[in-house]
Design a protein around this motif. Structure first.
Motif, PDB file in Angstrom:
ATOM      1  N   LEU A  22       3.082  -3.193  -7.720  1.00 27.22           N
ATOM      2  CA  LEU A  22       2.355  -3.213  -6.451  1.00 27.22           C
ATOM      3  C   LEU A  22       1.601  -4.531  -6.267  1.00 27.22           C
ATOM      4  O   LEU A  22       1.636  -5.141  -5.189  1.00 27.22           O
ATOM      5  CB  LEU A  22       1.405  -2.011  -6.389  1.00 27.22           C
ATOM      6  CG  LEU A  22       0.615  -1.751  -5.106  1.00 27.22           C
ATOM      7  CD1 LEU A  22      -0.608  -2.630  -4.946  1.00 27.22           C
ATOM      8  CD2 LEU A  22       1.502  -1.891  -3.874  1.00 27.22           C
ATOM      9  N   PHE A  23       0.932  -4.994  -7.302  1.00 30.93           N
ATOM     10  CA  PHE A  23       0.231  -6.277  -7.192  1.00 30.93           C
ATOM     11  C   PHE A  23       1.216  -7.424  -6.980  1.00 30.93           C
ATOM     12  O   PHE A  23       0.924  -8.377  -6.247  1.00 30.93           O
ATOM     13  CB  PHE A  23      -0.637  -6.519  -8.428  1.00 30.93           C
ATOM     14  CG  PHE A  23      -1.993  -5.882  -8.359  1.00 30.93           C
ATOM     15  CD1 PHE A  23      -3.046  -6.526  -7.738  1.00 30.93           C
ATOM     16  CD2 PHE A  23      -2.221  -4.628  -8.908  1.00 30.93           C
ATOM     17  CE1 PHE A  23      -4.308  -5.943  -7.666  1.00 30.93           C
ATOM     18  CE2 PHE A  23      -3.468  -4.034  -8.851  1.00 30.93           C
ATOM     19  CZ  PHE A  23      -4.522  -4.689  -8.220  1.00 30.93           C
ATOM     20  N   HIS A  39       3.177  -7.378   8.198  1.00 29.25           N
ATOM     21  CA  HIS A  39       4.024  -7.568   7.019  1.00 29.25           C
ATOM     22  C   HIS A  39       3.602  -6.545   5.969  1.00 29.25           C
ATOM     23  O   HIS A  39       2.417  -6.463   5.629  1.00 29.25           O
ATOM     24  CB  HIS A  39       3.877  -8.983   6.465  1.00 29.25           C
ATOM     25  CG  HIS A  39       4.091 -10.052   7.497  1.00 29.25           C
ATOM     26  ND1 HIS A  39       5.336 -10.350   8.014  1.00 29.25           N
ATOM     27  CD2 HIS A  39       3.212 -10.867   8.129  1.00 29.25           C
ATOM     28  CE1 HIS A  39       5.219 -11.309   8.906  1.00 29.25           C
ATOM     29  NE2 HIS A  39       3.940 -11.641   9.003  1.00 29.25           N
ATOM     30  N   GLY A  40       4.558  -5.781   5.448  1.00 29.34           N
ATOM     31  CA  GLY A  40       4.182  -4.735   4.516  1.00 29.34           C
ATOM     32  C   GLY A  40       5.227  -4.423   3.469  1.00 29.34           C
ATOM     33  O   GLY A  40       6.437  -4.566   3.716  1.00 29.34           O
ATOM     34  N   HIS A  41       4.746  -4.021   2.302  1.00 31.43           N
ATOM     35  CA  HIS A  41       5.559  -3.354   1.286  1.00 31.43           C
ATOM     36  C   HIS A  41       4.863  -2.021   1.021  1.00 31.43           C
ATOM     37  O   HIS A  41       3.719  -2.015   0.537  1.00 31.43           O
ATOM     38  CB  HIS A  41       5.639  -4.163  -0.004  1.00 31.43           C
ATOM     39  CG  HIS A  41       6.383  -5.453   0.109  1.00 31.43           C
ATOM     40  ND1 HIS A  41       7.621  -5.553   0.720  1.00 31.43           N
ATOM     41  CD2 HIS A  41       6.079  -6.703  -0.333  1.00 31.43           C
ATOM     42  CE1 HIS A  41       8.032  -6.811   0.650  1.00 31.43           C
ATOM     43  NE2 HIS A  41       7.120  -7.529   0.035  1.00 31.43           N
ATOM     44  N   PHE A  42       5.530  -0.923   1.340  1.00 28.53           N
ATOM     45  CA  PHE A  42       4.929   0.404   1.205  1.00 28.53           C
ATOM     46  C   PHE A  42       5.726   1.244   0.217  1.00 28.53           C
ATOM     47  O   PHE A  42       6.958   1.190   0.195  1.00 28.53           O
ATOM     48  CB  PHE A  42       4.866   1.095   2.568  1.00 28.53           C
ATOM     49  CG  PHE A  42       4.025   0.355   3.576  1.00 28.53           C
ATOM     50  CD1 PHE A  42       2.649   0.412   3.528  1.00 28.53           C
ATOM     51  CD2 PHE A  42       4.620  -0.437   4.555  1.00 28.53           C
ATOM     52  CE1 PHE A  42       1.868  -0.284   4.442  1.00 28.53           C
ATOM     53  CE2 PHE A  42       3.852  -1.136   5.474  1.00 28.53           C
ATOM     54  CZ  PHE A  42       2.469  -1.059   5.422  1.00 28.53           C
ATOM     55  N   HIS A  77      -3.257  -1.972  -2.433  1.00 27.07           N
ATOM     56  CA  HIS A  77      -3.642  -0.573  -2.660  1.00 27.07           C
ATOM     57  C   HIS A  77      -2.748   0.083  -3.718  1.00 27.07           C
ATOM     58  O   HIS A  77      -1.731   0.683  -3.401  1.00 27.07           O
ATOM     59  CB  HIS A  77      -3.565   0.198  -1.331  1.00 27.07           C
ATOM     60  CG  HIS A  77      -3.796   1.662  -1.482  1.00 27.07           C
ATOM     61  ND1 HIS A  77      -3.007   2.606  -0.843  1.00 27.07           N
ATOM     62  CD2 HIS A  77      -4.698   2.358  -2.218  1.00 27.07           C
ATOM     63  CE1 HIS A  77      -3.432   3.809  -1.169  1.00 27.07           C
ATOM     64  NE2 HIS A  77      -4.447   3.684  -1.999  1.00 27.07           N
ATOM     65  N   PRO A  78      -3.121  -0.030  -5.015  1.00 26.62           N
ATOM     66  CA  PRO A  78      -2.372   0.622  -6.089  1.00 26.62           C
ATOM     67  C   PRO A  78      -2.855   2.058  -6.333  1.00 26.62           C
ATOM     68  O   PRO A  78      -3.987   2.413  -5.985  1.00 26.62           O
ATOM     69  CB  PRO A  78      -2.666  -0.268  -7.287  1.00 26.62           C
ATOM     70  CG  PRO A  78      -4.042  -0.795  -7.016  1.00 26.62           C
ATOM     71  CD  PRO A  78      -4.168  -0.922  -5.519  1.00 26.62           C
ATOM     72  N   ALA A 122       0.817  -1.198   0.000  1.00 25.51           N
ATOM     73  CA  ALA A 122       0.000   0.000   0.000  1.00 25.51           C
ATOM     74  C   ALA A 122       0.859   1.258   0.000  1.00 25.51           C
ATOM     75  O   ALA A 122       2.064   1.220   0.266  1.00 25.51           O
ATOM     76  CB  ALA A 122      -0.917   0.007   1.231  1.00 25.51           C
ATOM     77  N   TYR A 123       0.196   2.381  -0.269  1.00 22.10           N
ATOM     78  CA  TYR A 123       0.817   3.700  -0.205  1.00 22.10           C
ATOM     79  C   TYR A 123       1.275   3.980   1.230  1.00 22.10           C
ATOM     80  O   TYR A 123       0.660   3.506   2.188  1.00 22.10           O
ATOM     81  CB  TYR A 123      -0.208   4.738  -0.654  1.00 22.10           C
ATOM     82  CG  TYR A 123       0.361   6.080  -1.047  1.00 22.10           C
ATOM     83  CD1 TYR A 123       1.271   6.202  -2.086  1.00 22.10           C
ATOM     84  CD2 TYR A 123      -0.047   7.248  -0.390  1.00 22.10           C
ATOM     85  CE1 TYR A 123       1.765   7.450  -2.474  1.00 22.10           C
ATOM     86  CE2 TYR A 123       0.434   8.489  -0.770  1.00 22.10           C
ATOM     87  CZ  TYR A 123       1.347   8.587  -1.806  1.00 22.10           C
ATOM     88  OH  TYR A 123       1.825   9.814  -2.188  1.00 22.10           O
ATOM     89  N   HIS A 124       2.310   4.774   1.361  1.00 15.08           N
ATOM     90  CA  HIS A 124       2.946   4.943   2.674  1.00 15.08           C
ATOM     91  C   HIS A 124       2.041   5.621   3.697  1.00 15.08           C
ATOM     92  O   HIS A 124       2.272   5.481   4.895  1.00 15.08           O
ATOM     93  CB  HIS A 124       4.256   5.717   2.524  1.00 15.08           C
ATOM     94  CG  HIS A 124       4.112   7.158   2.187  1.00 15.08           C
ATOM     95  ND1 HIS A 124       3.702   7.610   0.946  1.00 15.08           N
ATOM     96  CD2 HIS A 124       4.335   8.278   2.925  1.00 15.08           C
ATOM     97  CE1 HIS A 124       3.696   8.928   0.939  1.00 15.08           C
ATOM     98  NE2 HIS A 124       4.058   9.357   2.114  1.00 15.08           N
TER      99      HIS A 124
END
Length: 269
Positions: free
Chosen positions: A138-139, A124-127, A157-158, A94-96
């Motif tokens: 993002l996907f 767990h995140g990729h921002f 969240h793209p 998601a966006y930061h």
């Protein structure tokens, strides 16, 4: 019966454009495997206030996240908090601003871009922090989280649809084609998610106008889609869900205790 959930928030996607341009999602609905609803977003029709609304079930005028420059941790309990406290695993690509609302603020890319911390609401995140960060990437970030951590609750969240709207406006090929591109990417992943037992919601925070912005009360700014897929959903075309009910409805699907409003008509009895 408890189910795992994936919530996809296609930032800035207007309802009419979703209806007309997302051919794969519509094919599933036409085949009786999903349902599309028209949602009216809360006000103001701005991103950070509506991330908070979707994820906590609280209107911006009550949450205090009143505009995009309110940079602080949320003081509400979110979908992630309820899931974590129920012993479930949470994740987000998601966006930061989502990280700033529910994990840590201000966002520090070196610390927060890749997150693995069981104590946080989003474990767990990729921002990301640039609006043109490719939806394809993002996907893939989201699918990587799913495969590595098997989260019970995953946010995807793209931002490219919103970015195209701000650059070109609602009534443009660029904006519509961004929605078509997201539909194609979703076609790559949605069947895998459903086969793995996930219940999937696809929605948007707000829409877009011809001024290349949003924030007001115009229907094109406020009307957003809500697609639902999975055996937990009733697919009742008479249901009238509200944006503030999405958090509570997903908590019900997760089997996580909560005190949020929900739309029971969206769920099977």
């Amino acid at each position: 019966m408890r189910h795992d959930v994936i919530l996809v928030v296609l930032d800035g996607l207007n309802y009419s454009v979703a209806h007309d341009c997302m051919g794969h999602l519509q094919a599933l609905c036409n085949a009786g495997r999903g349902q599309l609803y028209r949602l009216e977003c809360e006000l103001p029709s701005l991103s950070r206030p509506l991330y908070e609304c979707i994820l906590t079930g609280v209107r911006p005028i009550d949450s205090g996240i009143l505009h995009n420059d309110v940079s602080r941790l949320s003081n509400q309990r979110s979908l992630f908090h309820y899931a974590r406290d129920a012993g479930l695993t949470t994740a987000a690509a998601a966006y930061h601003w989502v990280s700033e609302l529910y994990n840590r603020t201000p966002f520090d890319p070196a610390r927060d871009r890749h997150t693995d911390d069981q104590s946080l609401a989003i474990q767990h995140g990729h921002f990301y922090w640039t609006d043109h960060y490719p939806d394809s990437h993002l996907f893939t970030d989201a699918e990587s989280l799913r495969r590595r951590h098997a989260p019970n609750c995953l946010l995807v969240h793209p931002m490219n649809i919103d970015d195209a709207g701000h650059k070109h406006g609602l009534g443009t090929a660029q904006y519509r084609n961004s929605a078509r591109h997201a539909d194609i990417i979703l076609s790559e992943y949605l069947h895998q998610w459903l086969a793995a037992g996930y219940q999937v919601m696809v929605t948007a925070d707000h829409g877009m106008n011809d001024d290349r912005s949003h924030g007001g009360i115009l229907p094109e700014e406020r009307e957003v889609p809500l697609f639902v897929f999975g055996e937990a959903f009733s697919l009742d075309d008479q249901a009238r869900p509200r944006q503030v009910e999405l958090c509570g409805t997903l908590c019900e699907v997760l089997g996580a205790p909560h005190d949020k409003p929900l739309c029971r008509e969206l769920l099977k009895a």
